[in-house]
Design a protein around this motif. Structure first.
Motif, PDB file in Angstrom:
ATOM      1  N   UNK A 302     -81.190  65.270  44.548  1.00 41.45           N
ATOM      2  CA  UNK A 302     -81.084  64.564  45.818  1.00 41.45           C
ATOM      3  C   UNK A 302     -82.411  64.201  46.443  1.00 41.45           C
ATOM      4  N   UNK A 303     -83.461  64.055  45.631  1.00 40.88           N
ATOM      5  CA  UNK A 303     -84.789  63.739  46.163  1.00 40.88           C
ATOM      6  C   UNK A 303     -84.841  62.293  46.620  1.00 40.88           C
ATOM      7  N   UNK A 304     -85.467  62.005  47.758  1.00 41.01           N
ATOM      8  CA  UNK A 304     -85.625  60.612  48.197  1.00 41.01           C
ATOM      9  C   UNK A 304     -86.585  59.862  47.286  1.00 41.01           C
ATOM     10  N   UNK A 305     -86.535  58.538  47.351  1.00 42.78           N
ATOM     11  CA  UNK A 305     -87.325  57.703  46.437  1.00 42.78           C
ATOM     12  C   UNK A 305     -88.822  57.884  46.628  1.00 42.78           C
ATOM     13  N   UNK A 306     -89.251  58.237  47.838  1.00 41.42           N
ATOM     14  CA  UNK A 306     -90.682  58.347  48.109  1.00 41.42           C
ATOM     15  C   UNK A 306     -91.229  59.747  47.838  1.00 41.42           C
ATOM     16  N   UNK A 307     -90.393  60.631  47.324  1.00 41.30           N
ATOM     17  CA  UNK A 307     -90.785  62.035  47.185  1.00 41.30           C
ATOM     18  C   UNK A 307     -91.858  62.228  46.126  1.00 41.30           C
ATOM     19  N   UNK A 308     -92.772  63.135  46.429  1.00 40.71           N
ATOM     20  CA  UNK A 308     -93.719  63.636  45.437  1.00 40.71           C
ATOM     21  C   UNK A 308     -93.143  64.902  44.820  1.00 40.71           C
ATOM     22  N   UNK A 309     -93.723  65.318  43.708  1.00 38.07           N
ATOM     23  CA  UNK A 309     -93.183  66.478  42.993  1.00 38.07           C
ATOM     24  C   UNK A 309     -94.323  67.415  42.617  1.00 38.07           C
ATOM     25  N   UNK A 310     -94.150  68.674  42.936  1.00 38.19           N
ATOM     26  CA  UNK A 310     -95.084  69.705  42.480  1.00 38.19           C
ATOM     27  C   UNK A 310     -94.523  70.297  41.193  1.00 38.19           C
ATOM     28  N   UNK A 311     -95.360  70.323  40.164  1.00 34.44           N
ATOM     29  CA  UNK A 311     -94.951  70.815  38.849  1.00 34.44           C
ATOM     30  C   UNK A 311     -95.650  72.154  38.612  1.00 34.44           C
ATOM     31  N   UNK A 312     -94.860  73.195  38.360  1.00 35.93           N
ATOM     32  CA  UNK A 312     -95.392  74.557  38.243  1.00 35.93           C
ATOM     33  C   UNK A 312     -95.179  75.057  36.821  1.00 35.93           C
ATOM     34  N   UNK A 313     -96.205  75.725  36.299  1.00 36.37           N
ATOM     35  CA  UNK A 313     -96.199  76.206  34.922  1.00 36.37           C
ATOM     36  C   UNK A 313     -95.963  77.713  34.857  1.00 36.37           C
ATOM     37  N   UNK A 327     -95.206  59.611  43.891  1.00 32.80           N
ATOM     38  CA  UNK A 327     -93.898  58.963  43.780  1.00 32.80           C
ATOM     39  C   UNK A 327     -93.852  57.938  42.657  1.00 32.80           C
ATOM     40  N   UNK A 328     -94.966  57.225  42.444  1.00 32.42           N
ATOM     41  CA  UNK A 328     -94.997  56.203  41.397  1.00 32.42           C
ATOM     42  C   UNK A 328     -94.786  56.822  40.031  1.00 32.42           C
ATOM     43  N   UNK A 329     -95.509  57.891  39.742  1.00 33.52           N
ATOM     44  CA  UNK A 329     -95.354  58.546  38.445  1.00 33.52           C
ATOM     45  C   UNK A 329     -94.011  59.260  38.332  1.00 33.52           C
ATOM     46  N   UNK A 330     -93.572  59.885  39.423  1.00 31.46           N
ATOM     47  CA  UNK A 330     -92.319  60.636  39.364  1.00 31.46           C
ATOM     48  C   UNK A 330     -91.133  59.732  39.065  1.00 31.46           C
ATOM     49  N   UNK A 331     -91.162  58.482  39.536  1.00 33.69           N
ATOM     50  CA  UNK A 331     -90.045  57.564  39.338  1.00 33.69           C
ATOM     51  C   UNK A 331     -90.226  56.649  38.137  1.00 33.69           C
ATOM     52  N   UNK A 332     -91.357  56.734  37.477  1.00 32.91           N
ATOM     53  CA  UNK A 332     -91.570  55.891  36.297  1.00 32.91           C
ATOM     54  C   UNK A 332     -90.628  56.343  35.180  1.00 32.91           C
ATOM     55  N   UNK A 333     -89.912  55.428  34.541  1.00 35.15           N
ATOM     56  CA  UNK A 333     -88.948  55.827  33.499  1.00 35.15           C
ATOM     57  C   UNK A 333     -89.607  56.441  32.269  1.00 35.15           C
ATOM     58  N   UNK A 334     -90.913  56.301  32.127  1.00 36.99           N
ATOM     59  CA  UNK A 334     -91.602  56.908  30.984  1.00 36.99           C
ATOM     60  C   UNK A 334     -92.065  58.335  31.261  1.00 36.99           C
ATOM     61  N   UNK A 335     -91.963  58.794  32.488  1.00 40.34           N
ATOM     62  CA  UNK A 335     -92.377  60.153  32.813  1.00 40.34           C
ATOM     63  C   UNK A 335     -91.261  61.114  32.414  1.00 40.34           C
ATOM     64  N   UNK A 336     -91.589  62.005  31.479  1.00 39.62           N
ATOM     65  CA  UNK A 336     -90.575  62.890  30.906  1.00 39.62           C
ATOM     66  C   UNK A 336     -90.905  64.359  31.122  1.00 39.62           C
ATOM     67  N   UNK A 337     -89.868  65.148  31.207  1.00 34.33           N
ATOM     68  CA  UNK A 337     -89.982  66.576  30.935  1.00 34.33           C
ATOM     69  C   UNK A 337     -89.715  66.688  29.437  1.00 34.33           C
ATOM     70  N   UNK A 338     -90.787  66.737  28.664  1.00 37.91           N
ATOM     71  CA  UNK A 338     -90.677  66.625  27.206  1.00 37.91           C
ATOM     72  C   UNK A 338     -90.194  67.934  26.599  1.00 37.91           C
ATOM     73  N   UNK A 339     -89.256  67.799  25.672  1.00 32.78           N
ATOM     74  CA  UNK A 339     -88.747  68.922  24.897  1.00 32.78           C
ATOM     75  C   UNK A 339     -89.136  68.807  23.429  1.00 32.78           C
ATOM     76  N   UNK A 340     -89.557  67.604  23.022  1.00 35.56           N
ATOM     77  CA  UNK A 340     -89.864  67.357  21.613  1.00 35.56           C
ATOM     78  C   UNK A 340     -91.170  66.573  21.495  1.00 35.56           C
ATOM     79  N   UNK A 341     -91.844  66.792  20.389  1.00 35.54           N
ATOM     80  CA  UNK A 341     -93.064  66.070  20.046  1.00 35.54           C
ATOM     81  C   UNK A 341     -92.963  65.648  18.597  1.00 35.54           C
ATOM     82  N   UNK A 342     -93.048  64.344  18.359  1.00 31.91           N
ATOM     83  CA  UNK A 342     -92.942  63.841  16.991  1.00 31.91           C
ATOM     84  C   UNK A 342     -91.600  64.149  16.366  1.00 31.91           C
TER      85      UNK A 342
END
Length: 377
Positions: A302-313, A327-342
């Motif tokens: 339910x995040x608004x379109x202008x929301x920023x995101x803090x990513x914690x490791x 917000x630009x990077x968070x909403x970009x369709x290429x920004x992934x939470x990656x589970x696979x590489x190659x």
């Protein structure tokens, strides 16, 4: 009678203003490119409060600018050495200060030389990730970049009349030079140019992969590493132990918070993206990533379109445990939470079970071992 001590005399013509001016032009250009690209890199890693964010496209923009930053810094090494060799006899001029203008010139030269040597040396050691000093590299390197640039501007302003007299072969100050001197100067400049070309060609392949076969002097090779990708910080170095598949949880904190298992993430719509990892040390390589779009996770929360995101490791040691997506990077369709590489499950050193991968973003901000996404409004 005790012999009188006299300053050494230098009669070699290649220690003349014309040679210093030519090499200085090249060195100034290298410093200018390095400074401009360094500002971009620092701004992306530590965005100022007045900047809402950097664009996410083109996807390889940071890869280009940071590769250029490191390449221009390495090219500056032989140029700086040649410049110092050309002008070092002036260190022995007597009297040391002849006028206020001469005193200002010597002050600017001393400041410029000291700051430039420090900046180039520490930058080179950073590419090898070797830090034999007690201070933090990033803020000191950034501050010294301003010192180098300011002292360079001051030096050029003070020396402007001399630079103008020796700017070209047709300049008034160089009309009477003998032919022998011109031949020697051309030989020296050719050797300096060859040195710049050699160090560039043998290092730039770490980011410009068509030349990776010539990557002989760079500390990283783009093909060496787990799953065909180099690793800067391993899971062990980050303090991340073995993560059990059934024990992993991703928390998404937002208006509709959620806790997702790895199985839950795999059941969500999966997307693929070809994106580069571009590290501040200068190496970079594109890779094929697969996983869940960050924008889909934010919409579920339910995040608004202008929301920023803090990513914690999950990491417990080292810097950049937390990063922030604008917000630009968070909403970009290429920004992934990656589970696979190659096409394969992420290796632990690449961030298993889940990591961030986003377009046009420094490698240190592509957070590995992600355990929480926090919506910021």
């Amino acid at each position: 009678m005790r012999p009188r001590l006299l300053p050494p005399r230098f009669t070699g013509r290649l220690h003349d203003p014309r040679t210093a001016t030519v090499i200085g032009r090249w060195l100034g250009a290298a410093f200018a490119v390095c400074f401009a690209t360094g500002l971009i890199s620092h701004g992306m890693q530590h965005p100022p409060s007045w900047l809402s964010g950097f664009p996410s496209r083109p996807v390889g923009a940071y890869r280009f600018t940071q590769g250029l930053h490191v390449a221009s810094g390495i090219a500056a090494v032989p140029l700086l050495l040649a410049k110092l060799w050309t002008v070092y006899p002036r260190l022995f001029t007597w009297p040391p200060v002849r006028s206020p203008r001469h005193g200002l010139e010597r002050l600017s030269v001393g400041l410029l030389v000291g700051a430039a040597v420090f900046e180039v040396a520490t930058g080179l050691l950073n590419t090898a990730q070797w830090y034999p000093w007690p201070f933090s590299f990033v803020p000191v390197h950034y501050a010294m970049a301003w010192v180098v640039t300011g002292s360079l501007v001051l030096h050029v302003a003070v020396k402007a009349p001399d630079i103008g007299r020796h700017w070209s072969r047709r300049s008034a100050g160089t009309l009477a030079l003998p032919a022998e001197d011109a031949r020697n100067r051309r030989s020296l400049l050719t050797a300096v140019g060859a040195a710049v070309g050699a160090v560039t060609v043998t290092t730039v392949g770490q980011s410009f992969t068509p030349l990776k076969g010539l990557d002989l002097l760079a500390p990283r090779h783009p093909d060496q590493g787990l799953q065909g990708l180099p690793v800067n910080r391993t899971a062990a170095a980050a303090g991340v132990g073995a993560v059990a598949e059934d024990g992993y949880r991703l928390r998404v904190d937002g208006p509709r918070p959620a806790v997702l298992t790895l199985a839950d993430l795999r059941r969500l719509p999966q997307y693929e993206a070809e994106l580069p990892i571009a590290c501040v040390e200068g190496w970079s390589k594109s890779a094929h990533w697969g996983g869940v779009r960050i924008r889909d996770l934010l919409e579920r929360a339910g995040a608004p379109a202008h929301a920023r995101v803090r990513v914690v490791s999950l990491q417990t040691r080292g810097g950049y445990r937390v990063s922030e997506l604008d917000a630009t990077h968070a909403r970009d369709p290429l920004t992934l939470l990656a589970l696979r590489l190659g096409g394969e499950e992420l290796a632990p050193d690449h961030g298993y079970p889940a990591r961030l991968i986003a377009p046009n973003r420094p490698g240190v901000l592509q957070t590995k071992w992600v355990c929480r996404l926090e919506v910021l409004t």
